[in-house]
Design a protein around this motif. Structure first.
Motif, PDB file in Angstrom:
ATOM      1  N   PRO A 219      27.760  34.021  32.931  1.00  0.00           N
ATOM      2  CA  PRO A 219      27.018  35.136  33.540  1.00  0.00           C
ATOM      3  C   PRO A 219      28.001  36.085  34.214  1.00  0.00           C
ATOM      4  CG  PRO A 219      26.756  33.126  34.839  1.00  0.00           C
ATOM      5  CD  PRO A 219      27.462  32.728  33.575  1.00  0.00           C
ATOM      6  N   ALA A 220      27.607  37.345  34.347  1.00  0.00           N
ATOM      7  CA  ALA A 220      28.505  38.377  34.870  1.00  0.00           C
ATOM      8  C   ALA A 220      28.996  38.086  36.281  1.00  0.00           C
ATOM      9  CB  ALA A 220      27.809  39.733  34.828  1.00  0.00           C
ATOM     10  N   ALA A 221      28.257  37.275  37.045  1.00  0.00           N
ATOM     11  CA  ALA A 221      28.695  36.944  38.395  1.00  0.00           C
ATOM     12  C   ALA A 221      30.046  36.239  38.405  1.00  0.00           C
ATOM     13  CB  ALA A 221      27.652  36.066  39.077  1.00  0.00           C
ATOM     14  N   MET A 222      30.407  35.640  37.292  1.00  0.00           N
ATOM     15  CA  MET A 222      31.677  34.924  37.212  1.00  0.00           C
ATOM     16  C   MET A 222      32.818  35.808  36.698  1.00  0.00           C
ATOM     17  SD  MET A 222      30.597  32.270  38.503  1.00  0.00           S
ATOM     18  CE  MET A 222      32.203  31.468  38.500  1.00  0.00           C
ATOM     19  N   ALA A 223      32.556  37.093  36.503  1.00  0.00           N
ATOM     20  CA  ALA A 223      33.568  37.986  35.931  1.00  0.00           C
ATOM     21  C   ALA A 223      34.877  37.980  36.719  1.00  0.00           C
ATOM     22  CB  ALA A 223      33.012  39.400  35.796  1.00  0.00           C
ATOM     23  N   PRO A 224      34.870  38.032  38.062  1.00  0.00           N
ATOM     24  CA  PRO A 224      36.156  38.007  38.778  1.00  0.00           C
ATOM     25  C   PRO A 224      36.938  36.718  38.546  1.00  0.00           C
ATOM     26  CG  PRO A 224      34.415  38.848  40.198  1.00  0.00           C
ATOM     27  CD  PRO A 224      33.740  38.289  38.986  1.00  0.00           C
ATOM     28  N   ALA A 225      36.257  35.581  38.579  1.00  0.00           N
ATOM     29  CA  ALA A 225      36.946  34.304  38.373  1.00  0.00           C
ATOM     30  C   ALA A 225      37.468  34.194  36.946  1.00  0.00           C
ATOM     31  CB  ALA A 225      35.996  33.140  38.682  1.00  0.00           C
ATOM     32  N   VAL A 226      36.683  34.672  35.985  1.00  0.00           N
ATOM     33  CA  VAL A 226      37.129  34.627  34.594  1.00  0.00           C
ATOM     34  C   VAL A 226      38.342  35.542  34.397  1.00  0.00           C
ATOM     35  CG1 VAL A 226      36.476  35.123  32.202  1.00  0.00           C
ATOM     36  CG2 VAL A 226      34.832  34.039  33.725  1.00  0.00           C
ATOM     37  N   LEU A 227      38.336  36.712  35.029  1.00  0.00           N
ATOM     38  CA  LEU A 227      39.464  37.619  34.894  1.00  0.00           C
ATOM     39  C   LEU A 227      40.720  37.030  35.530  1.00  0.00           C
ATOM     40  CD1 LEU A 227      40.533  40.261  33.857  1.00  0.00           C
ATOM     41  CD2 LEU A 227      39.737  41.375  35.953  1.00  0.00           C
ATOM     42  N   ASP A 228      40.569  36.363  36.650  1.00  0.00           N
ATOM     43  CA  ASP A 228      41.728  35.710  37.267  1.00  0.00           C
ATOM     44  C   ASP A 228      42.325  34.667  36.319  1.00  0.00           C
ATOM     45  OD1 ASP A 228      41.567  37.193  39.590  1.00  0.00           O
ATOM     46  OD2 ASP A 228      40.483  35.652  40.729  1.00  0.00           O
ATOM     47  N   ALA A 229      41.460  33.857  35.715  1.00  0.00           N
ATOM     48  CA  ALA A 229      41.937  32.833  34.784  1.00  0.00           C
ATOM     49  C   ALA A 229      42.547  33.476  33.542  1.00  0.00           C
ATOM     50  CB  ALA A 229      40.788  31.908  34.406  1.00  0.00           C
ATOM     51  N   TYR A 230      41.948  34.559  33.075  1.00  0.00           N
ATOM     52  CA  TYR A 230      42.473  35.277  31.909  1.00  0.00           C
ATOM     53  C   TYR A 230      43.877  35.802  32.196  1.00  0.00           C
ATOM     54  CZ  TYR A 230      42.762  39.014  28.363  1.00  0.00           C
ATOM     55  OH  TYR A 230      43.161  39.840  27.339  1.00  0.00           O
ATOM     56  N   ARG A 231      44.061  36.359  33.369  1.00  0.00           N
ATOM     57  CA  ARG A 231      45.383  36.861  33.743  1.00  0.00           C
ATOM     58  C   ARG A 231      46.395  35.725  33.791  1.00  0.00           C
ATOM     59  NH1 ARG A 231      44.054  39.892  39.222  1.00  0.00           N
ATOM     60  NH2 ARG A 231      46.268  40.453  39.195  1.00  0.00           N
ATOM     61  N   GLU A 232      45.980  34.578  34.304  1.00  0.00           N
ATOM     62  CA  GLU A 232      46.886  33.431  34.390  1.00  0.00           C
ATOM     63  C   GLU A 232      47.299  32.942  33.005  1.00  0.00           C
ATOM     64  OE1 GLU A 232      46.907  28.797  36.039  1.00  0.00           O
ATOM     65  OE2 GLU A 232      45.302  30.182  36.642  1.00  0.00           O
ATOM     66  N   VAL A 233      46.331  32.826  32.091  1.00  0.00           N
ATOM     67  CA  VAL A 233      46.632  32.306  30.760  1.00  0.00           C
ATOM     68  C   VAL A 233      47.493  33.283  29.962  1.00  0.00           C
ATOM     69  CG1 VAL A 233      45.647  31.567  28.553  1.00  0.00           C
ATOM     70  CG2 VAL A 233      44.552  30.883  30.700  1.00  0.00           C
ATOM     71  N   THR A 234      47.129  34.564  29.992  1.00  0.00           N
ATOM     72  CA  THR A 234      47.859  35.532  29.179  1.00  0.00           C
ATOM     73  C   THR A 234      49.263  35.795  29.701  1.00  0.00           C
ATOM     74  OG1 THR A 234      46.822  37.382  30.394  1.00  0.00           O
ATOM     75  CG2 THR A 234      45.774  36.673  28.325  1.00  0.00           C
ATOM     76  N   ALA A 235      49.519  35.500  30.953  1.00  0.00           N
ATOM     77  CA  ALA A 235      50.852  35.731  31.515  1.00  0.00           C
ATOM     78  C   ALA A 235      51.911  34.894  30.813  1.00  0.00           C
ATOM     79  CB  ALA A 235      50.856  35.439  33.014  1.00  0.00           C
ATOM     80  N   THR A 236      51.532  33.718  30.292  1.00  0.00           N
ATOM     81  CA  THR A 236      52.511  32.822  29.667  1.00  0.00           C
ATOM     82  C   THR A 236      52.091  32.380  28.268  1.00  0.00           C
ATOM     83  OG1 THR A 236      51.458  30.904  30.718  1.00  0.00           O
ATOM     84  CG2 THR A 236      53.282  31.954  31.909  1.00  0.00           C
ATOM     85  N   ALA A 237      51.080  33.019  27.686  1.00  0.00           N
ATOM     86  CA  ALA A 237      50.552  32.579  26.388  1.00  0.00           C
ATOM     87  C   ALA A 237      51.600  32.703  25.289  1.00  0.00           C
ATOM     88  CB  ALA A 237      49.319  33.397  26.021  1.00  0.00           C
ATOM     89  N   PRO A 238      51.702  31.711  24.398  1.00  0.00           N
ATOM     90  CA  PRO A 238      52.585  31.849  23.237  1.00  0.00           C
ATOM     91  C   PRO A 238      52.006  32.860  22.257  1.00  0.00           C
ATOM     92  CG  PRO A 238      51.271  29.859  23.036  1.00  0.00           C
ATOM     93  CD  PRO A 238      50.981  30.425  24.398  1.00  0.00           C
TER      94      PRO A 238
END
Length: 441
Positions: A219-238
């Motif tokens: 749900p959209a209420a989780m957008a900030p938490a999902v974006l934080d996790a997305y930033r974390e994963v993409t920072a070091t993604a192969p």
């Protein structure tokens, strides 16, 4: 004969072509001239559906002598409406497809769509560098560079081209390679459709013995938490892992946030890499699984039929706290989608094509459906969001992400634009060809 003065264009074209010719008043003309984006009007003089490559050559020879301009659109993706009075060339009948699994190469006619290529290559554990939609043609996509799901690993789709079969401005059938015609070969690998009509493309296929992918949805209420996790994963993604973050607002439904993923490798490895996303609470669904390449288009499930739309894209210089705040500051309504695509990897390295390389690590793509106001509310929301992001955008845009009203110059470096313009002036001095985004405009 001067462009725009021939009053019997339909009869003249039927006299030299074997394919279908339609002009205003003919049954089927209105349907035939429509692009993929039904919000774009195409005021063309005639529509030609070529029977084959020889028919394309006959059309170009006639256009050159008659002072006509030809705009080739296999399926009409990327149309801008900047084609008043031109002859619109449809190449859907050029639909031959051959896949050589031993040489790992495919040859696709100008009417072949990516879905067919993926279906043909999938049984051999191979893939082309397709984007998100199976309904886009290989030719139009590749002429614009082609930003693929697998671009982080293999670069722009145009970089994988071995040869073009084309009709040049003299109306001659030519095979264009790096050895036979290095300037035209370079221009066609990402410079658009201003230089020749491409009738077929020969390109490399890439290994994809295991493909893992799918969509996680909250749900959209989780957008900030999902974006934080997305930033974390993409920072070091192969480079094998590509993630797209989507804020979604479908008509009549509650707003959502999604992460779409592909991984060229085993599912367990992908799940380990994506663990920060899995930790975000409230997940509504998770479609990730090992997939055949043929099912790549199902990840985002984009429409496969034409419809109206308004889009805008920007390249982001980073995904900072300020960018995150601007994206999440207010609901995206009336937009349907605000999407972040992770770039980098091979896309950040020199390509040897007009597409160059992308220093920017993320692409932002906005999409909405125009309402009774003609799209004014959608555009206003896009302006508001992109205005807030101005300090964090580069001003450059991938060619295939350009929108009506924008110019080709935004897609190329100054040096590459100058080279493309010189090739256009030299190879098509009569301006017989018209790209969706002309390099001289």
């Amino acid at each position: 004969m001067t462009k725009g003065k021939n009053m019997n264009i339909g009869d003249e074209l039927r006299g030299v072509l074997r394919g279908t010719v339609l002009t205003a008043g003919d049954e089927g003309f209105e349907q035939a001239r429509r692009p993929w984006n039904l919000a774009v009007e195409q005021p063309v003089r005639a529509v030609v559906e070529a029977a084959d490559a020889e028919d394309v050559a006959a059309l170009v020879r006639h256009a050159r002598l008659a002072g006509l301009t030809v705009a080739a659109q296999p399926s009409g993706h990327g149309a801008t409406g900047d084609n008043d009075g031109v002859v619109l060339l449809r190449t859907g009948r050029l639909d031959d497809l051959r896949v050589d699994p031993v040489e790992r190469v495919a040859r696709a006619g100008a009417g072949v769509k990516w879905g067919r290529v993926l279906e043909a290559a999938s049984p051999y554990g191979l893939t082309g560098l397709a984007g998100s939609s199976p309904a886009v043609t290989v030719t139009g996509y590749t002429l614009g560079g082609g930003l693929s799901w697998f671009g982080r690993r293999h670069g722009f789709a145009s970089r994988s081209v071995r040869a073009f079969e084309a009709v040049d401005a003299a109306g001659e059938l030519v095979r264009v390679t790096a050895d036979s015609d290095p300037d035209l070969f370079w221009a066609l690998r990402g410079g658009g459709g201003d230089f020749a009509v491409v009738t077929a493309i020969e390109f490399d296929l890439h290994p994809a013995p295991t493909l893992y992918g799918g969509r996680l949805l909250w749900p959209a209420a989780m957008a900030p938490a999902v974006l934080d996790a997305y930033r974390e994963v993409t920072a070091t993604a192969p480079e094998e892992l590509t993630l797209w973050y989507d804020l979604l607002q479908f008509p009549g439904a509650a707003p959502l946030v999604a992460v779409d993923a592909t991984f060229l490798g085993a599912g367990g490895d992908a799940e380990t890499l994506m663990r920060p996303l899995e930790k975000v609470a409230g997940r509504l669904s998770d479609s990730r699984a090992v997939l055949p390449v043929a099912e790549l288009g199902g990840i985002t499930a984009e429409p496969t039929d034409p419809g109206p739309g308004v889009s805008r894209a920007e390249l982001l210089t980073g995904l900072t706290d300020e960018v995150a705040a601007a994206l999440l500051d207010e609901p995206i309504d009336p937009l349907l989608s605000v999407q972040l695509r992770h770039l980098g990897g091979a896309l950040a390295r020199p390509s040897g094509t007009p597409a160059g390389h992308l220093d920017e690590p993320y692409a932002l793509y906005l999409f909405g459906i125009p309402g009774q106001d003609g799209g004014a509310a959608v555009r206003e929301r896009m302006e508001r969001l992109t205005g807030a992001l101005v300090p964090y955008t580069s001003g450059r845009k991938p060619f295939t992400f350009l929108a009506p009203g924008e110019r080709a110059a935004a897609a190329f470096s100054p040096a590459d634009l100058a080279r493309l313009q010189e090739i256009k002036r030299t190879r098509d001095p009569r301006d017989t060809f018209r790209s969706n985004f002309p390099v001289l405009a």
